[in-house]
Motif scaffolding. Structure first.
Motif, short mmCIF file in Angstrom:
data_model
loop_
_atom_site.label_atom_id
_atom_site.label_comp_id
_atom_site.label_asym_id
_atom_site.label_seq_id
_atom_site.Cartn_x
_atom_site.Cartn_y
_atom_site.Cartn_z
N MET A 42 41.53 62.61 -13.68
CA MET A 42 42.00 63.94 -13.67
C MET A 42 40.98 64.73 -14.60
SD MET A 42 46.01 64.69 -12.83
CE MET A 42 45.69 66.35 -12.78
N THR A 43 41.01 64.25 -15.70
CA THR A 43 39.98 64.74 -16.88
C THR A 43 38.66 64.65 -16.33
OG1 THR A 43 41.92 63.74 -18.48
CG2 THR A 43 39.53 64.62 -19.30
N ALA A 44 38.14 63.53 -16.05
CA ALA A 44 36.71 63.39 -15.78
C ALA A 44 36.07 64.13 -14.71
CB ALA A 44 36.42 61.92 -15.55
N SER A 45 36.98 64.39 -13.53
CA SER A 45 36.35 65.12 -12.32
C SER A 45 37.00 66.33 -12.31
CB SER A 45 36.90 64.16 -11.17
OG SER A 45 38.16 64.08 -10.91
N HIS A 46 37.68 67.05 -13.47
CA HIS A 46 38.23 68.34 -13.05
C HIS A 46 37.27 69.43 -12.63
CE1 HIS A 46 41.38 71.22 -13.81
NE2 HIS A 46 40.36 72.07 -14.65
N GLU A 47 36.00 69.17 -12.86
CA GLU A 47 35.15 70.35 -12.51
C GLU A 47 34.12 69.85 -11.18
OE1 GLU A 47 32.99 71.60 -15.69
OE2 GLU A 47 34.67 72.34 -16.93
N ASP A 48 34.20 68.48 -11.04
CA ASP A 48 33.26 68.07 -10.16
C ASP A 48 34.02 67.67 -8.67
OD1 ASP A 48 31.56 67.92 -12.25
OD2 ASP A 48 32.20 65.95 -12.57
N ARG A 54 45.20 71.96 -9.75
CA ARG A 54 46.44 72.58 -9.85
C ARG A 54 47.44 72.05 -9.21
NH1 ARG A 54 43.61 78.14 -9.52
NH2 ARG A 54 43.70 77.17 -7.47
N VAL A 55 47.33 71.67 -7.74
CA VAL A 55 48.21 71.11 -7.01
C VAL A 55 48.55 70.03 -7.60
CG1 VAL A 55 48.80 70.34 -4.76
CG2 VAL A 55 47.47 72.55 -5.21
N ILE A 56 47.44 68.89 -7.85
CA ILE A 56 47.72 67.42 -8.21
C ILE A 56 48.49 67.65 -9.64
CG2 ILE A 56 46.51 65.53 -9.00
CD1 ILE A 56 44.69 65.89 -7.14
N LEU A 60 52.07 65.84 -10.20
CA LEU A 60 52.06 64.68 -11.22
C LEU A 60 53.17 65.12 -12.22
CD1 LEU A 60 50.95 62.10 -12.36
CD2 LEU A 60 49.26 63.46 -13.68
N VAL A 61 53.36 66.37 -12.54
CA VAL A 61 54.47 66.77 -13.61
C VAL A 61 55.79 66.35 -12.78
CG1 VAL A 61 55.52 68.78 -14.53
CG2 VAL A 61 53.03 68.50 -14.60
N ALA A 62 55.92 66.66 -11.60
CA ALA A 62 57.22 66.22 -11.00
C ALA A 62 57.48 64.88 -10.90
CB ALA A 62 57.39 66.85 -9.62
N ILE A 63 56.46 64.09 -10.44
CA ILE A 63 56.90 62.59 -10.72
C ILE A 63 56.97 62.00 -11.80
CG2 ILE A 63 55.43 60.47 -9.84
CD1 ILE A 63 53.71 61.93 -7.88
N ASP A 64 56.16 62.52 -13.10
CA ASP A 64 56.41 62.05 -14.25
C ASP A 64 57.71 62.42 -14.61
OD1 ASP A 64 53.84 60.86 -14.36
OD2 ASP A 64 53.25 62.41 -15.66
N ALA A 65 58.20 63.49 -14.43
CA ALA A 65 59.74 64.00 -14.63
C ALA A 65 60.74 63.06 -13.99
CB ALA A 65 59.73 65.40 -14.38
#
Length: 190
Positions: A42-48, A54-56, A60-65
């Motif tokens: 996510m960090t490496a390919s944010h712009e590419d 935002r959807v991912i 991810l926030v929901a799964i992590d919670a």
């Protein structure tokens, strides 16, 4: 593996943990490391990437919670707090996992899982004289927890039924949809 595949793997892992992780410690360690790989991608390919981050990120926030709610045993205190998935382990899991984890790391996890409940019920059916093929078909027809994935069903049958290698091959073929119910009956006996 792309970001969506990594996210799907993390979601599956979260579901497994919430139901009482049914796999072995080695798989667990690979699964928690998949979260690190997801973070890096996510960090490496944010712009590419054409994928909407935002959807991912929201998923991810929901799964992590959901995972964080049960990851409350600090097993590896030297790991970074920011990588909580590497630092903590679930408070409950399947019996075999708990034994293996205790043996390897000296950390006690409560034995509680849907997998064990199904294995116990299948073992009881077998002890009551129900034929292995009938047990497998009952479990599938009633959509027990272990039928969610072929590997779970196969693992449960290995633990609860007394069947030989040839029967296990037939069971795997049936669980993956490659052979019919009648083929399963022929291989496992009526």
């Amino acid at each position: 593996m792309d970001m969506l595949e990594r996210l799907a793997r993390w979601r599956t892992f979260a579901d497994d943990c919430l139901d009482g992780y049914p796999w072995e410690v080695e798989e667990f360690l690979m699964d928690v490391n998949s979260r690190s790989a997801l973070q890096e991608s996510m960090t490496a390919s944010h712009e590419d990437s054409p994928v909407d981050h935002r959807v991912i990120a929201a998923e991810l926030v929901a799964i992590d919670a959901s995972v964080r709610a049960i990851f409350d045993i600090e097993a590896f205190p030297k790991m970074s707090r920011s990588e909580w998935w590497l630092r903590y382990v679930p408070s409950y899991a399947a019996r075999d996992f708990c034994r293996e984890f205790k043996s390897a790391y000296g950390v006690t996890i409560a034995a509680r899982s849907k997998f064990d409940l199904d294995v116990d019920a299948m073992t009881q059916l077998s002890a009551n004289g129900v034929a292995p093929a009938d047990i497998c078909l009952k479990v599938a027809e009633e959509q027990w927890y272990v039928t969610q994935r072929p590997a779970l069903l196969f693992r449960a049958c290995q633990r609860s039924l007394s069947i030989d290698r040839s029967a296990r091959r037939a069971l795997w073929s049936w669980a993956t949809g490659k052979v019919s119910e009648s083929d399963l009956r022929a291989a496992l006996g009526k």
